[in-house]
Design a protein around this motif. Structure first.
Motif, mmCIF file in Angstrom:
data_model
loop_
_atom_site.group_PDB
_atom_site.id
_atom_site.type_symbol
_atom_site.label_atom_id
_atom_site.label_comp_id
_atom_site.label_asym_id
_atom_site.label_seq_id
_atom_site.Cartn_x
_atom_site.Cartn_y
_atom_site.Cartn_z
ATOM 1 N N ASP A 15 0.924 -1.158 -0.170
ATOM 2 C CA ASP A 15 0.052 0.065 -0.008
ATOM 3 C C ASP A 15 0.858 1.531 -0.289
ATOM 4 N N ASN A 58 2.424 1.646 -3.446
ATOM 5 C CA ASN A 58 1.118 2.329 -4.390
ATOM 6 C C ASN A 58 1.091 3.771 -4.025
ATOM 7 N N GLU A 59 0.945 4.031 -3.062
ATOM 8 C CA GLU A 59 0.865 5.525 -2.590
ATOM 9 C C GLU A 59 1.978 6.483 -2.842
ATOM 10 N N ALA A 117 4.160 5.679 -5.481
ATOM 11 C CA ALA A 117 4.015 5.589 -7.030
ATOM 12 C C ALA A 117 2.853 6.741 -7.285
ATOM 13 N N ASP A 118 1.747 6.779 -6.647
ATOM 14 C CA ASP A 118 0.683 7.779 -7.049
ATOM 15 C C ASP A 118 1.112 9.168 -6.663
ATOM 16 N N ARG A 119 1.769 9.649 -5.717
ATOM 17 C CA ARG A 119 2.472 10.694 -5.514
ATOM 18 C C ARG A 119 3.512 11.096 -6.470
ATOM 19 N N GLN A 142 3.783 9.939 -9.436
ATOM 20 C CA GLN A 142 2.897 10.467 -10.654
ATOM 21 C C GLN A 142 2.270 12.011 -10.785
ATOM 22 N N VAL A 143 1.618 12.100 -9.528
ATOM 23 C CA VAL A 143 0.996 13.408 -9.440
ATOM 24 C C VAL A 143 2.087 14.535 -9.375
ATOM 25 N N ASP A 149 3.234 14.957 -13.066
ATOM 26 C CA ASP A 149 2.090 15.472 -13.901
ATOM 27 C C ASP A 149 2.284 16.975 -13.484
#
Length: 234
Positions: A76, A79-80, A82-84, A86-87, A90
């Motif tokens: 988890d 994944n968090e 990786a999301d950060r 990506q944010v 971006d």
């Protein structure tokens, strides 16, 4: 007398067979596994070891469950992260695009180049102003390029932004307070095919400029480099 002699022989055989069976049964009983008898001390040790084994199995089960939970937690977290990431990526990409649109950073790419020049031949009986490039001509080209999807535009190397202003002062034009003499080279970064086709439409911008005595040269460019706008550099 003969009958009496036969009875002892039969009896002897019976006794012999009976003795053999008794002896065999004894030997069989003797060779059979014996049940192990445990005393109280041995029973306590056996019980102690069994309890330890049960406790160890229980502890191993708990550790396996804890390991499973920690693996889920780590997954988890990854994944968090990786999301950060990506944010953030971006956000950086969006910031870069906005900086390019605002002219804060240099930009390069394919596009087109439009050169507007004053007419070479001016009849003696006509007004000179009818044969030179005015700010309205430059605006026509820029508006068409923006409508066709141009990402960045420059006039004689100076970045032109949506809040820029153009003024005509005799034979020169002023872009955001900076004077530029003719010819005026308008560079635009974007899809060369789309930009070029948009300008060359029948009765389009190029036709109108030619009708107004403006010399127009249009070309596709594989590499156009533009500096940052003057206000961003200074």
């Amino acid at each position: 007398m003969k009958r009496l002699k036969g009875k002892p022989i039969i009896l002897a055989l019976v006794l012999l067979i009976s003795g053999f069976l008794v002896s065999y049964s004894y030997q069989l009983t003797k060779s059979s596994p014996q049940m192990v008898q445990l005393n109280d001390s041995q029973w306590e040790k056996e019980y102690f070891y069994q309890q330890q084994l049960l406790d160890m199995e229980k502890r191993n089960k708990q550790l396996r469950e804890e390991l499973k939970e920690k693996r889920h937690t780590i997954q988890d977290f990854e994944n968090e992260m990786a999301d950060r990431e990506q944010v953030v990526a971006d956000f950086v990409e969006r910031k870069k695009k906005l900086q390019m649109l605002n002219g804060e950073v240099p930009i390069q790419g394919q596009g087109v180049e439009v050169v507007l020049s004053d007419a070479e031949y001016i009849p003696d009986d006509d007004q000179v102003n009818q044969y030179i490039v005015h700010e309205s001509h430059i605006h026509s080209v820029i508006n068409e390029l923006l409508s066709a999807g141009a990402k960045a535009i420059a006039i004689n190397g100076q970045r032109f932004m949506r809040d820029s202003y153009i003024a005509c002062t005799g034979p020169v034009i002023t872009v955001d307070g900076v004077q530029h003499p003719a010819p005026f080279v308008i560079s635009a970064i974007g899809d060369p095919e789309v930009l070029h086709s948009s300008l060359e439409l029948t009765r389009g911008v190029v036709d109108q400029l030619l009708n107004e005595n403006v010399d127009v040269q249009l070309s596709k460019e594989n590499q156009i480099e533009m500096k940052a706008r003057l206000s961003a550099e200074g």
